[in-house]
Design a protein around this motif. Structure first.
Motif, PDB file in Angstrom:
ATOM      1  N   VAL A   1      -0.193 -62.909  30.818  1.00  0.00           N
ATOM      2  CA  VAL A   1      -0.894 -61.868  29.265  1.00  0.00           C
ATOM      3  C   VAL A   1      -1.409 -60.367  30.080  1.00  0.00           C
ATOM      4  N   ILE A   2      -2.080 -60.795  31.699  1.00  0.00           N
ATOM      5  CA  ILE A   2      -2.796 -59.578  32.093  1.00  0.00           C
ATOM      6  C   ILE A   2      -1.043 -59.030  32.993  1.00  0.00           C
ATOM      7  N   GLY A   3      -0.169 -58.948  33.625  1.00  0.00           N
ATOM      8  CA  GLY A   3       0.860 -59.702  33.725  1.00  0.00           C
ATOM      9  C   GLY A   3       1.809 -58.449  33.135  1.00  0.00           C
ATOM     10  N   ALA A   4       1.917 -59.485  31.558  1.00  0.00           N
ATOM     11  CA  ALA A   4       2.864 -58.901  31.121  1.00  0.00           C
ATOM     12  C   ALA A   4       2.451 -57.129  30.234  1.00  0.00           C
ATOM     13  N   ASN A   5       0.953 -57.464  30.125  1.00  0.00           N
ATOM     14  CA  ASN A   5       0.329 -55.422  29.617  1.00  0.00           C
ATOM     15  C   ASN A   5       0.144 -55.013  30.813  1.00  0.00           C
TER      16      ASN A   5
END
Length: 296
Positions: free
Chosen positions: A69-73
């Protein structure tokens, strides 16, 4: 029922006007409810049988979900900053970072867990108490948003705030789908539900506990608390070149907990962006979580 229990109180809260002098009391009540919810999540975790055998699974799921999730954000928001450059005044200032609040929140969960273990077989609060606290929490959030003086027009006029919110939420859902693809037994809907907390840990932990049990509730809670830790450290580092990513990485906390760090690192010009972004994310998070979990 869960959708109504979460959305109806928030909707009602938007129409409750209180004098400005009462807002400080509401803030204190909201802080107390957050700690109560975290304690109850700890108690519910203590009720799980053979929890020790599942700790490796919980930790692995938290790390993978956070990375997805944070990587995609970060990828999506940093790309947006490169395509549409924008630099607030005050960028590059050193921001005061305090993780004391986050440590207290983790301590509350641990305390609730210890209480649940010690009082097992003697007395434990009703499992429905968590939902009642959740309803009170979102009601007060609605009142708080109404009393903040932010109008819907102000939220929607800030074009960059709307764009940042849309990109952050879409990339979070993409991260949830990636997590589902990499985790056996997790459906696409469940993956998106787990990615829809957007950092609102007190809400997401309880909603996922209601939907999937205490183990997944704790995974969601730790993931969203991890977002808060990460945002506190990374906002000052990101603000100079990637202001949208700096604001977006905080998720729902950009409206309250990480707002002082955003203002310190980006100056007053970054505040309207954070408020517009945070308002939209706070409204969307409960709706998306409950809808996706009801189908997954």
């Amino acid at each position: 029922m869960t959708l109504a229990s979460v959305l109806v109180p928030m909707f009602l809260g938007f129409f409750i006007k209180v004098p400005p002098s009462c807002l400080r009391l509401i803030d204190k009540a909201l802080a107390g409810l957050v700690y109560a919810v975290l304690l109850l999540i700890g108690v519910s975790l203590a009720r799980v049988e053979n929890l020790g055998a599942q700790l490796d699974t919980i930790l692995g799921a938290v790390l993978l979900l956070f990375a997805c999730v944070i990587g995609a954000n970060l990828l999506a928001l940093m790309w947006f900053d490169r395509r549409r450059p924008w630099q607030p005044q005050g960028t590059g200032k050193k921001a005061k970072v305090s993780i004391a609040g986050s440590i207290k929140q983790v301590a509350c969960v641990v305390l609730g867990f210890a209480f649940g273990k010690l009082m097992a077989g003697i007395w434990l609060p009703s499992e429905n108490l968590g939902m009642y606290c959740l309803m009170a929490l979102v009601l007060l959030v609605g009142v708080q948003l109404n009393g903040s003086g932010v109008t819907l027009r102000q939220v929607l006029v800030n074009k960059r705030g709307v764009q940042t919110a849309a990109i952050m939420m879409a990339s979070s859902l993409a991260g949830g789908l990636l997590f589902a693809a990499l985790t056996p037994g997790v459906s696409w809907m469940k993956g998106m539900a787990l990615a829809s907390g957007f950092g609102w840990y007190s809400l997401s932990g309880l909603v996922m506990t209601e939907a999937y049990g205490a183990v997944w509730g704790s995974i969601m809670l730790l993931n969203d608390l991890g977002r808060e830790f990460f945002a506190l450290v990374c906002i000052p580092l990101l603000m100079r070149r990637h202001p949208s990513a700096a604001v977006g990485v905080g998720g729902a906390t950009s409206l309250d907990f990480t707002l002082p760090v955003i203002q310190s690192a980006g100056g007053l010009q970054a505040v309207p962006l954070a408020i517009s972004f945070g308002f939209i994310v706070n409204v969307a998070a409960p709706f998306l979580m409950v809808v996706f979990s009801s189908f997954g």
